[in-house]
Design a protein around this motif. Structure first.
Motif, PDB file in Angstrom:
ATOM      1  N   ALA A  87       1.390  -1.480  -0.147  1.00  0.00           N
ATOM      2  CA  ALA A  87      -0.146  -0.108   0.181  1.00  0.00           C
ATOM      3  C   ALA A  87       0.654   0.993  -0.327  1.00  0.00           C
ATOM      4  O   ALA A  87       0.130   2.269  -0.841  1.00  0.00           O
ATOM      5  N   LEU A  88       1.849   1.589   0.491  1.00  0.00           N
ATOM      6  CA  LEU A  88       2.833   2.905   0.635  1.00  0.00           C
ATOM      7  C   LEU A  88       3.396   2.989  -0.287  1.00  0.00           C
ATOM      8  O   LEU A  88       3.350   3.884  -0.588  1.00  0.00           O
ATOM      9  N   ILE A  89       3.798   1.238  -1.516  1.00  0.00           N
ATOM     10  CA  ILE A  89       4.740   1.623  -2.391  1.00  0.00           C
ATOM     11  C   ILE A  89       3.543   2.066  -3.817  1.00  0.00           C
ATOM     12  O   ILE A  89       3.938   3.015  -4.324  1.00  0.00           O
ATOM     13  N   ALA A  90       2.451   2.149  -3.189  1.00  0.00           N
ATOM     14  CA  ALA A  90       1.478   2.350  -4.234  1.00  0.00           C
ATOM     15  C   ALA A  90       1.417   4.027  -3.386  1.00  0.00           C
ATOM     16  O   ALA A  90       1.097   4.865  -4.922  1.00  0.00           O
ATOM     17  N   VAL A  91       0.797   4.850  -2.526  1.00  0.00           N
ATOM     18  CA  VAL A  91       0.799   5.549  -1.896  1.00  0.00           C
ATOM     19  C   VAL A  91       1.866   6.695  -2.785  1.00  0.00           C
ATOM     20  O   VAL A  91       2.060   7.960  -3.501  1.00  0.00           O
ATOM     21  N   TRP A  92       3.435   6.122  -2.977  1.00  0.00           N
ATOM     22  CA  TRP A  92       4.628   6.850  -3.271  1.00  0.00           C
ATOM     23  C   TRP A  92       4.580   7.031  -4.716  1.00  0.00           C
ATOM     24  O   TRP A  92       4.995   7.570  -5.415  1.00  0.00           O
ATOM     25  N   ALA A  93       3.528   5.949  -5.834  1.00  0.00           N
ATOM     26  CA  ALA A  93       3.721   5.729  -6.774  1.00  0.00           C
ATOM     27  C   ALA A  93       3.307   6.628  -7.760  1.00  0.00           C
ATOM     28  O   ALA A  93       3.346   7.558  -8.001  1.00  0.00           O
ATOM     29  N   ALA A  94       1.787   6.884  -6.529  1.00  0.00           N
ATOM     30  CA  ALA A  94       0.627   8.367  -7.083  1.00  0.00           C
ATOM     31  C   ALA A  94       1.080   9.208  -6.493  1.00  0.00           C
ATOM     32  O   ALA A  94       1.342  10.173  -7.067  1.00  0.00           O
ATOM     33  N   TYR A  95       2.465   9.095  -5.538  1.00  0.00           N
ATOM     34  CA  TYR A  95       3.155  10.750  -5.484  1.00  0.00           C
ATOM     35  C   TYR A  95       3.750  11.088  -6.481  1.00  0.00           C
ATOM     36  O   TYR A  95       3.845  11.635  -7.813  1.00  0.00           O
ATOM     37  N   ARG A  96       4.633  10.187  -7.007  1.00  0.00           N
ATOM     38  CA  ARG A  96       5.744  10.253  -8.321  1.00  0.00           C
ATOM     39  C   ARG A  96       4.962  10.628  -9.508  1.00  0.00           C
ATOM     40  O   ARG A  96       5.348  11.625 -10.139  1.00  0.00           O
ATOM     41  N   ALA A  97       3.555   9.817  -9.645  1.00  0.00           N
ATOM     42  CA  ALA A  97       3.183  10.679 -10.767  1.00  0.00           C
ATOM     43  C   ALA A  97       2.675  11.889 -10.861  1.00  0.00           C
ATOM     44  O   ALA A  97       2.265  12.563 -12.046  1.00  0.00           O
ATOM     45  N   ALA A  98       2.018  12.558  -9.266  1.00  0.00           N
ATOM     46  CA  ALA A  98       1.747  13.411  -9.299  1.00  0.00           C
ATOM     47  C   ALA A  98       2.892  14.528  -9.487  1.00  0.00           C
ATOM     48  O   ALA A  98       2.082  15.513 -10.195  1.00  0.00           O
ATOM     49  N   VAL A  99       3.880  14.374  -9.367  1.00  0.00           N
ATOM     50  CA  VAL A  99       5.128  15.725  -9.098  1.00  0.00           C
ATOM     51  C   VAL A  99       5.712  15.770 -10.320  1.00  0.00           C
ATOM     52  O   VAL A  99       5.717  16.062 -11.357  1.00  0.00           O
ATOM     53  N   ALA A 100       5.576  14.029 -11.323  1.00  0.00           N
ATOM     54  CA  ALA A 100       6.130  14.310 -12.819  1.00  0.00           C
ATOM     55  C   ALA A 100       4.872  14.955 -13.435  1.00  0.00           C
ATOM     56  O   ALA A 100       5.554  15.337 -14.893  1.00  0.00           O
ATOM     57  N   SER A 101       3.632  14.695 -13.162  1.00  0.00           N
ATOM     58  CA  SER A 101       2.774  15.612 -13.824  1.00  0.00           C
ATOM     59  C   SER A 101       2.457  17.006 -14.172  1.00  0.00           C
ATOM     60  O   SER A 101       1.574  18.414 -14.857  1.00  0.00           O
ATOM     61  N   GLY A 102       3.236  18.103 -12.142  1.00  0.00           N
ATOM     62  CA  GLY A 102       3.057  18.911 -12.753  1.00  0.00           C
ATOM     63  C   GLY A 102       1.593  19.122 -12.028  1.00  0.00           C
ATOM     64  O   GLY A 102       1.059  20.604 -12.573  1.00  0.00           O
ATOM     65  N   ASP A 103       0.318  18.611 -12.334  1.00  0.00           N
ATOM     66  CA  ASP A 103      -1.315  18.407 -11.825  1.00  0.00           C
ATOM     67  C   ASP A 103      -1.218  18.899  -9.789  1.00  0.00           C
ATOM     68  O   ASP A 103      -1.219  18.575  -9.100  1.00  0.00           O
ATOM     69  N   PRO A 104      -1.897  20.101 -10.010  1.00  0.00           N
ATOM     70  CA  PRO A 104      -1.550  20.531  -8.721  1.00  0.00           C
ATOM     71  C   PRO A 104      -2.418  19.840  -7.486  1.00  0.00           C
ATOM     72  O   PRO A 104      -1.988  19.441  -6.674  1.00  0.00           O
ATOM     73  N   ALA A 105      -3.579  19.804  -8.088  1.00  0.00           N
ATOM     74  CA  ALA A 105      -4.569  19.168  -7.307  1.00  0.00           C
ATOM     75  C   ALA A 105      -4.788  17.493  -7.069  1.00  0.00           C
ATOM     76  O   ALA A 105      -4.507  16.688  -6.045  1.00  0.00           O
ATOM     77  N   ALA A 106      -3.836  16.842  -8.394  1.00  0.00           N
ATOM     78  CA  ALA A 106      -2.925  15.176  -7.693  1.00  0.00           C
ATOM     79  C   ALA A 106      -1.968  15.573  -6.870  1.00  0.00           C
ATOM     80  O   ALA A 106      -2.083  14.601  -5.777  1.00  0.00           O
ATOM     81  N   LEU A 107      -1.697  16.369  -6.750  1.00  0.00           N
ATOM     82  CA  LEU A 107      -0.304  16.844  -5.504  1.00  0.00           C
ATOM     83  C   LEU A 107      -0.598  16.634  -4.255  1.00  0.00           C
ATOM     84  O   LEU A 107       0.191  16.306  -3.523  1.00  0.00           O
TER      85      LEU A 107
END
Length: 230
Positions: A87-107
């Motif tokens: 579950a923690l890896i999944a959370v970090w994966a979502a965080y990594r994708a949000a940082v890469a996309s630059g989407d403020p809402a996702a971040l």
């Protein structure tokens, strides 16, 4: 054989990784990320050495390898992981994708899922990266990006409910507002940005909210405009 000392060693390694992972995932320096991946892989090899199936050290090794894979190439690997680690890896994966996309809402959503004790460190890293990026943009884009990120950071600080985080951010935003307003004409682009930043300061400090410049009203939802938040 499982002992209190060995359990403490595992806890210490996990604590270090928990603090370092979000920072590494947000880091734009390829060399620094590669060094961290190498360190994780070396720890995994040492953790797994001479261990028997079912050992907590093998669980730790699997977790470290999954962390290394995520930092290196963004792949999510959960084979052999405890359910909590997966579950923690999944959370970090979502965080990594949000940082890469630059989407403020996702971040914003991803940041909320990070452990509170590392959230402030992550925001510090992201702010440093943002400052470097902003300097390379044309004025209109600079102002738009600073405005969006400041509103996002302000909402995030209010959601955490930590007065120290709110006051620290308010001081930073106030300093930025003073910087952008210095020497500017009353209706200039940067003066309007300064007015928005002062609005965010008031919001963070629970003070009456000043008007938002028309240019930035789309960033502020109606509940934000009605008065000082509690």
């Amino acid at each position: 054989m499982r002992t209190a000392a060995r359990d403490q060693q595992i806890a210490d390694v996990r604590r270090q990784v928990m603090a370092a992972m979000p920072l590494a995932l947000a880091d734009t320096d390829d060399h620094r990320r590669a060094q961290f991946v190498q360190q994780l892989e070396q720890w995994a090899v040492r953790a797994a050495a001479d261990e028997l199936p079912g050992s907590p050290w093998l669980e730790l090794a699997a977790f470290l390898r999954a962390c290394a894979t995520l930092v290196r190439d963004g792949a999510v690997v959960t084979d052999g992981l405890h359910a909590t680690d997966a579950a923690l890896i999944a959370v970090w994966a979502a965080y990594r994708a949000a940082v890469a996309s630059g989407d403020p809402a996702a971040l914003e959503v991803a940041l909320l899922q990070l452990p509170p004790e590392v959230r402030e460190q992550v925001l510090h890293v992201l702010n440093a990266q943002l400052a470097a990026h902003v300097q390379s943009l044309p004025p209109e884009q600079q102002v738009a990006l600073v405005a969006e990120q400041t509103i996002t950071a302000t909402r995030q600080a209010l959601i955490t409910g930590d007065p120290q985080v709110r006051m620290a951010l308010a001081d930073q935003v106030q300093a930025a507002a003073d910087h952008y307003a210095d020497g500017e004409a009353p209706d200039s682009l940067y003066m309007q940005l300064a007015e928005l930043l002062r609005y965010c300061c008031a919001w963070l400090r629970g003070e009456p909210l000043p008007p938002v410049p028309e240019r930035f009203r789309h960033l502020v939802s109606p509940p934000d405009e009605g008065g000082s938040p509690a």
